[in-house]
Design a protein around this motif. Structure first.
Motif: not given
Length: 666
Positions: A267-283
Motif C-alpha cells: 500500500p505505501d506510496d513512497t516506496t515499493t515492496f522490493k525497496k521496503w523488503l531490502v531496507s529490512r535486510c541492510r542499514i
C-alpha cells in the motif's frame, strides 16, 4: 673598506645577501656602517639586476616569493638551506625512519622486489593525485580524504586507486559473517522469483510505523518468509486476503500469502515492496548518518536484519545459488580462502518442503549442502584458484548457559561429521549488550573439556574489544580472550589502549582481524580517519583487513577492495607495503587446516619457508602479487616521476641497514 665589502658580498648567496650584510656591518662604527651600506646597496642592485636578467620573464608569483624571502632574511629568520636547519631536518628524518622500523610492514618493505617498489610508488602517486583532484573539496565543499564510507562509496569506486586495488590479490578473508555476505537486492529478487515463497505475519501489517520505522530505525514485526507447496496454497483463501489490512476479514494471523501477491497489494506510496523488503535486510545510509542516536540504536537495527535475511537465504535452492554467487564474487576480488562465521539459530528449509529442519538435523543438512556447493564451485573455471572455506561456529553472547551449552554440543557433533568444515569457535553479538568472556569462562572451559573427550580440535577465535570503553567490563574482554588462548582477535578496536596487551599479542602471535568500515557504520568512529588500526600497525601488531558484514552494512560489492581502499586513502603511512603485509598476514593466520597450538605458531613463524598448506598458499599469493605489480607498472608507466630511480637507491641503502639490524636481533 669597499674592497672588504665586495669580497664578502661575492662569497655569499644572493638570497642571503641582506641577512649576511646586516650581521657583517654590526662590526663597524656608525660612520663605517653607513659607508659600507652605501657601497653594498649598489652591489645589491647590480646582483639583483643580473639575477633577474638570467631568470628571463619572471612572473609576479616568483617576484612575491623572492620578496618574502628578502623580508625573512632582513628579520634574521633562518632559511631551510642554513647548515643548522639542515642538521635538524636530517635528525628529523632519522627519527621518523627509526620509528618506522617498529611498524608491522618493516620486513615486507625490506623484501620488496624492484617491481613491487615501483608499483608502490605508482600507487602512492595516483593516491596523491586523486586526493587533490577528487577529494580536495574543490568541486564539492564536503569532500575530504577519508570521508565517511556511506558518502564516499560511489565516488571511490570510480577512481583509479579503487580499480587498481580491485585487481590486487588479497589473500584470505578471516572475519566474515556468511548471512551478511549475500547481495540483499539479489536475495529479494530470488525470493520474489521462487515459486511457492510466501510471507506470513501474526497480524495484518496496516501499521505504517512498523513498516517504515520510527526515527529512521526499522521496527521489525515478526514477519516470516517460508516455502509453501502449491497444493497447500490452493486450500487457503489467501487470494481474498490482504496482509496489509488489520481487519480479521482481510487477513487471518499465520496465513501464508505468496510474496508476489504481497508485492501487488503493497500500500505505501513512497516506496515499493522490493525497496521496503531490502531496507529490512541492510542499514541504509540515512541510518548511518544518525550518529547522535548512539551505538545501541544502530545495533538494534543491525541485529534485526539477520532475522529477515536468514528466512530467505536458508531455503535450499536460494542458498545453493547464493553460495555460487558469493564465492565467485570473492574470487573476483582476489580472495583465495575464507573463514566464515555463522550463528546457528535458524531453521533449514529443504527444497520443495513446507517442513523446516530444526537444530542439529537442520544444521547437519546445511553442512552437507554447503560442502557440495564448495566442491562444485572449485570445479568451475573461476574456482580453480580458490583454496576453500571453513566455518567458525558462533554462539550469541546474550543467551543463557543452557542454550549456549546445547549449541556447543551441536558444534562438536558437526565437527566430528564434517571435520574439514569446522575450524573454530567464537561468541558474537554486541559486546556492550551481552555477556562478557569472564562470565562465559566456566562454559568455555567445559567446551574445551568436551572437545578433548570427543577427540576434536576446535580453537577459539574470539570477538573482543569491539567497543569504546576504556577499562570497563566489555573492554576487558581483551584480557580474557588472550588468557583463554584465542588465536585471533575479532575487531580489537580498543586494544590500542592497552600497552601490556599489545606486547602480549605480539609475543603470542595473535592476529587482529580489523574491520574498519564495519566499525565506522556501527558508530565506533565517524570516519576511517578516527579508526584505531594505525595505532596497532605502528606498534608492529599483526593485522588483517576484513569486511565483516558487507551487504548489511551498505557495501555495493562483496570482497575486501572497499576496506583496502578506505584504509589506503585514509592513512598516509600505510602504502602498498602495508596492504601487502596485511594480505600476507591473512594467509599466515588462516585456519585452513587443523593444527595443534605449537604447530600453528610454527607455521606463522616459518611463513614462506614452511612445508604446510599455508606456506604453499603464501608462495602462490606472492607470485600473483608480483604479476599484479607488473600490471600496475605497465598500466600507469608515467604516473611515477623519474626521480624515483634515485629514491630506489636510497631505499636499498636503508634496507641494507635494516637487514644488518635484523641479523643483530636474531
Amino acid at each position: 673598506m669597499a674592497s672588504v665589502g665586495r669580497t664578502y658580498v661575492r662569497a655569499i648567496d644572493i638570497r642571503s645577501f641582506n641577512y649576511s650584510l646586516r650581521r657583517f656591518s654590526a662590526n663597524f662604527t656608525d660612520s663605517g656602517r653607513v659607508t659600507l651600506l652605501g657601497i653594498c646597496e649598489a652591489l645589491r642592485y647590480d646582483i639583483w639586476h643580473k639575477a633577474l636578467s638570467s631568470m628571463g620573464d619572471a612572473d609576479s608569483d616568483n617576484d612575491s616569493i623572492t620578496s618574502l624571502q628578502e623580508y625573512e632574511l632582513d628579520e634574521g629568520i633562518p632559511q631551510v638551506e642554513d647548515p643548522f636547519i639542515q642538521k635538524f631536518m636530517a635528525g628529523r628524518t632519522q627519527l621518523i625512519e627509526q620509528e618506522k622500523k617498529q611498524r608491522h610492514d618493516r620486513l615486507f618493505k625490506a623484501n620488496m622486489t624492484p617491481l613491487a617498489k615501483q608499483a608502490a610508488k605508482i600507487l602512492s602517486s595516483i593516491r596523491k593525485r586523486e586526493l587533490k583532484e577528487i577529494w580536495s573539496g574543490t568541486t564539492e565543499a564536503d569532500l575530504y580524504p577519508g570521508m565517511a564510507f556511506s558518502h564516499a562509496r560511489d565516488r571511490a569506486e570510480r577512481t583509479d586507486v579503487y580499480k587498481c586495488l580491485a585487481r590486487m590479490p588479497k589473500g584470505a578473508l578471516l572475519h566474515a559473517h556468511m548471512d551478511a555476505m549475500v547481495d540483499m537486492e539479489w536475495l529479494v529478487d530470488q525470493t520474489l522469483a521462487e515459486k511457492g515463497m510466501c510471507i506470513v505475519a501474526p497480524q495484518g501489517q496496516i501499521d505504517v510505523q512498523k513498516r517504515i520505522g520510527v526515527n529512521g530505525i526499522k521496527v521489525l514485526d515478526q514477519i516470516q518468509f517460508k516455502f509453501v507447496p502449491e497444493a497447500i496454497l490452493a486450500k487457503n483463501a489467501h487470494k481474498s486476503m490482504n496482509i496489509w489490512k488489520a481487519d480479521r476479514t482481510n487477513y487471518t494471523a499465520g496465513t501464508p500469502i505468496p510474496v508476489r501477491e504481497a508485492q501487488r497489494t503493497f500500500p505505501d506510496d513512497t516506496t515499493t515492496f522490493k525497496k521496503w523488503l531490502v531496507s529490512r535486510c541492510r542499514i541504509d545510509p540515512d541510518e548511518v548518518c544518525r550518529g547522535h542516536e548512539g551505538v545501541d540504536a544502530i545495533w538494534r537495527k543491525f541485529q534485526s536484519t539477520f532475522m529477515t535475511v536468514e528466512q530467505m537465504l536458508f531455503y535450499e535452492p536460494v542458498f545453493r545459488r547464493g553460495m555460487q554467487k558469493m564465492l565467485a564474487e570473492l574470487v573476483d576480488d582476489g580472495i583465495s580462502y575464507v573463514d566464515f562465521r555463522l550463528a546457528f539459530l535458524w531453521e533449514w528449509h529443504p527444497t520443495g518442503s513446507s517442513k523446516s529442519l530444526k537444530g542439529l538435523e537442520g544444521h547437519t543438512k546445511f553442512f552437507e549442502v554447503w560442502s557440495e556447493e564448495i566442491e562444485k564451485f572449485k570445479k568451475t573455471e573461476k574456482g580453480k584458484s580458490f583454496k576453500g572455506c571453513r566455518m567458525i561456529w558462533t554462539i550469541i553472547r546474550v543467551f543463557d548457559n543452557r542454550m549456549i551449552a546445547e549449541s556447543m554440543k551441536e558444534c562438536i557433533a558437526i565437527k566430528k561429521k564434517y571435520p574439514h568444515l569446522i575450524c573454530g569457535f567464537d561468541c558474537v553479538g554486541q559486546e556492550d549488550g551481552g555477556r562478557t568472556l569472564q562470565d562465559l569462562t566456566p562454559l568455555l572451559f567445559w567446551f574445551r573439556k568436551k572437545c578433548a573427550e570427543a577427540g576434536v580440535e576446535i580453537p577459539f577465535f574470539f570477538h573482543a574489544g569491539e567497543c569504546l570503553g576504556d577499562g570497563d567490563s566489555t573492554d576487558q574482554n581483551l584480557f580474557d580472550a588472550i588468557l583463554l588462548g584465542t588465536r585471533r582477535i575479532g575487531h580489537g578496536y580498543s586494544l590500542y589502549k592497552h600497552p601490556l596487551l599489545i606486547d602480549m599479542v605480539k609475543e603470542k602471535k595473535i592476529l587482529v582481524e580489523s574491520c574498519p568500515i564495519s566499525n565506522e557504520v556501527l558508530r565506533l568512529n565517524s570516519t576511517i580517519l578516527g579508526h584505531s588500526m594505525p595505532a596497532l600497525l605502528s606498534r608492529g601488531v599483526p593485522v588483517s583487513l576484513n569486511n565483516d558484514d558487507p551487504y548489511i552494512l551498505g557495501h555495493s560489492k562483496n570482497g575486501l577492495t572497499t576496506d583496502f581502499y578506505q584504509s589506503f586513502m585514509g592513512f598516509e603511512n600505510l602504502g602498498l607495503e602495508g596492504l601487502g603485509t596485511m594480505a600476507e598476514n591473512s594467509l599466515k593466520w588462516a585456519a585452513i587446516e587443523d593444527q595443534k597450538n605449537a604447530e600453528w605458531l610454527k607455521g606463522i613463524s616459518e611463513g614462506y619457508m614452511g612445508k604446510s598448506t599455508k606456506a604453499q598458499m603464501l608462495k602462490a599469493w606472492r607470485t600473483e602479487f608480483e604479476k599484479w605489480c607488473q600490471w600496475v607498472v605497465m598500466k600507469y608507466p608515467l604516473e611515477a616521476g623519474v626521480e624515483n630511480e634515485l629514491e630506489d637507491e636510497e631505499d636499498e641503502e636503508d634496507e641494507d641497514d635494516e637487514d644488518d639490524e635484523d641479523d643483530d636481533e636474531e
